[in-house]
Design a protein around this motif. Structure first.
Motif, mmCIF file in Angstrom:
data_model
loop_
_atom_site.group_PDB
_atom_site.id
_atom_site.type_symbol
_atom_site.label_atom_id
_atom_site.label_comp_id
_atom_site.label_asym_id
_atom_site.label_seq_id
_atom_site.Cartn_x
_atom_site.Cartn_y
_atom_site.Cartn_z
ATOM 1 N N ARG A 1 -3.139 4.344 5.467
ATOM 2 C CA ARG A 1 -3.028 3.524 3.908
ATOM 3 C C ARG A 1 -1.713 2.796 3.579
ATOM 4 N NH1 ARG A 1 -3.725 9.724 1.877
ATOM 5 N NH2 ARG A 1 -5.887 9.726 1.382
ATOM 6 N N GLY B 1 0.656 -1.265 -0.020
ATOM 7 C CA GLY B 1 -0.051 -0.076 -0.047
ATOM 8 C C GLY B 1 0.850 1.218 0.060
ATOM 9 N N GLY C 1 -2.253 -2.301 -5.474
ATOM 10 C CA GLY C 1 -2.027 -1.466 -3.980
ATOM 11 C C GLY C 1 -2.361 -2.447 -2.840
ATOM 12 N N LYS C 2 -3.042 -3.305 -3.202
ATOM 13 C CA LYS C 2 -3.199 -4.263 -1.887
ATOM 14 C C LYS C 2 -2.281 -5.425 -1.909
ATOM 15 C CE LYS C 2 -8.161 -3.703 -1.476
ATOM 16 N NZ LYS C 2 -9.510 -4.064 -1.527
ATOM 17 N N SER D 1 -4.934 4.337 -1.902
ATOM 18 C CA SER D 1 -3.976 3.271 -2.008
ATOM 19 C C SER D 1 -4.707 2.094 -2.342
ATOM 20 C CB SER D 1 -3.076 3.530 -0.735
ATOM 21 O OG SER D 1 -3.970 3.365 0.353
ATOM 22 N N ASP D 2 -5.856 1.726 -1.621
ATOM 23 C CA ASP D 2 -6.534 0.498 -1.996
ATOM 24 C C ASP D 2 -7.300 0.431 -3.354
ATOM 25 O OD1 ASP D 2 -8.516 2.250 -1.303
ATOM 26 O OD2 ASP D 2 -9.375 0.695 -0.010
ATOM 27 N N GLU D 3 -7.023 1.401 -4.019
ATOM 28 C CA GLU D 3 -7.733 1.308 -5.489
ATOM 29 C C GLU D 3 -6.582 1.376 -6.681
ATOM 30 O OE1 GLU D 3 -10.452 4.570 -5.951
ATOM 31 O OE2 GLU D 3 -10.449 4.966 -4.042
ATOM 32 N N ASP E 1 0.317 -1.158 5.064
ATOM 33 C CA ASP E 1 0.367 -2.351 6.162
ATOM 34 C C ASP E 1 1.707 -2.738 6.003
ATOM 35 O OD1 ASP E 1 -2.541 -2.492 6.418
ATOM 36 O OD2 ASP E 1 -2.541 -3.367 4.475
#
Length: 332
Positions: free
Chosen positions: A290, A116, A220-221, A214-216, A292
């Protein structure tokens, strides 16, 4: 990877060979072995900052090893330092590590650092509220073909919007993330592919709009935002040292997840010392949310990212990452 850079790296390696250079840890004063760790002043490199502050590398390596730290402005400079033996390992974005591996440079990923943290933001008065508005605008990334650039251009290509590098409408420029605020204030760029904490800084200081969170953003994930790398030469000749480094790195990641408030304070202090920018705690908390922090590696995500780099013409040939990742040290 541009041909000029590939030829440059080949030349560097040939010079090293002629001079007897290598990637082994260097000698220091007295009988101590010296190990130099590299990293960037970005949030996804926080494990290196925590490990330095808490002397985790020193504790794992023991009194016979002298640990030094070196920070870098971008992945190209980091990878050159690794190839020339100036550093023995450290944190870098997966993009530069992949590109150098494909070019024949001796680099091996031995752990992840985080996932992320890549955010696409627009200048407040740019008129850009959605990704469709980015067509014909100027965007900035740390370097051409860097991790954040590939993530952004992959995302945009799915919408049929590409950069001027491949005949598209988006104009691409490069610059250090710590300088994005000034460039936004001057109106030099419209959009930034910003690694945290710089996206949150832009939001807080100049009212930047988050266009893609960040998750889009693409990968990103799953894609490591930063990876711990060393050379296969180091792994072969001193596996115990590499194991100690990764044990310290894992300890740091675990500390971050168990002590987020203290980790945030240490990261703020470290970034201030490196860049001269003291970030507000609220800004860092936004950036932290945002990101991990993990040390395991998603090898499939790395291959998918490399395939996309090829599709975007950053690479001349479709990559094969066999031998690029060694998970044995994080599994012990």
């Amino acid at each position: 990877m541009k041909k000029g850079f590939v030829y440059f790296m080949m030349g560097v390696l040939l010079i090293l060979s002629a001079c007897g250079g290598g990637s082994n840890a260097s000698s220091s004063s007295g009988d101590k072995q010296k190990v130099v760790i590299g990293y960037f002043p970005n949030l996804n490199h926080a494990p290196a900052m925590i490990a330095k502050e808490k002397q985790m590398y020193e504790n794992q390596l023991g009194d016979d090893v002298e640990v030094e730290y070196r920070t870098f402005p971008d992945g190209s400079a980091f990878m050159t330092a690794l190839a020339t033996g100036e550093i023995q390992g450290g944190l870098v974005g997966p993009g530069p590590a992949m590109n150098n591996f494909i070019s024949g440079v001796d680099v091996t990923v031995v752990a992840s650092s985080s996932t992320g943290g890549t955010v696409i933001v627009s200048r407040e008065d740019s008129g850009i509220k959605t990704v469709e508005d980015i067509k014909g605008k100027t965007f900035i990334s740390p370097r051409v073909g860097c991790t954040h650039d590939v993530q952004f251009e992959t995302y945009m290509k799915k919408l049929g919007i590409t950069s001027d590098r491949t005949g598209g409408t988006m104009k691409h420029v490069t610059g250090k993330p710590a300088q994005y605020t000034t460039m936004f204030e001057k109106g030099d760029v419209d959009v930034a592919t910003a690694p945290e904490p710089w996206a949150s800084v832009l939001e807080a200081e100049v009212g930047a709009n988050v266009v893609v969170d960040s998750d889009e953003i693409s990968f990103g994930k799953t894609l490591p935002a930063a990876v711990f790398v060393t050379s296969s030469d180091m792994i072969k000749n001193d596996p115990e040292l590499i194991q100690n480094l990764i044990d310290a790195h894992k300890e740091s990641v675990e500390f971050i997840n168990e002590n987020p408030e203290e980790a945030i304070d240490i990261t703020i202090k470290s970034i201030d010392e490196i860049t001269g920018q003291k970030l507000d705690h609220d800004v860092m908390e936004s950036a932290w949310a945002r990101t991990d922090f993990v040390y395991d590696i998603d090898q499939e995500a790395i291959q998918a990212f490399g395939d996309s780099s090829y599709d975007l013409q950053f690479l001349k040939e479709k990559p094969d990452f066999t031998g690029f990742v060694d998970k044995s040290f994080i599994n012990k």
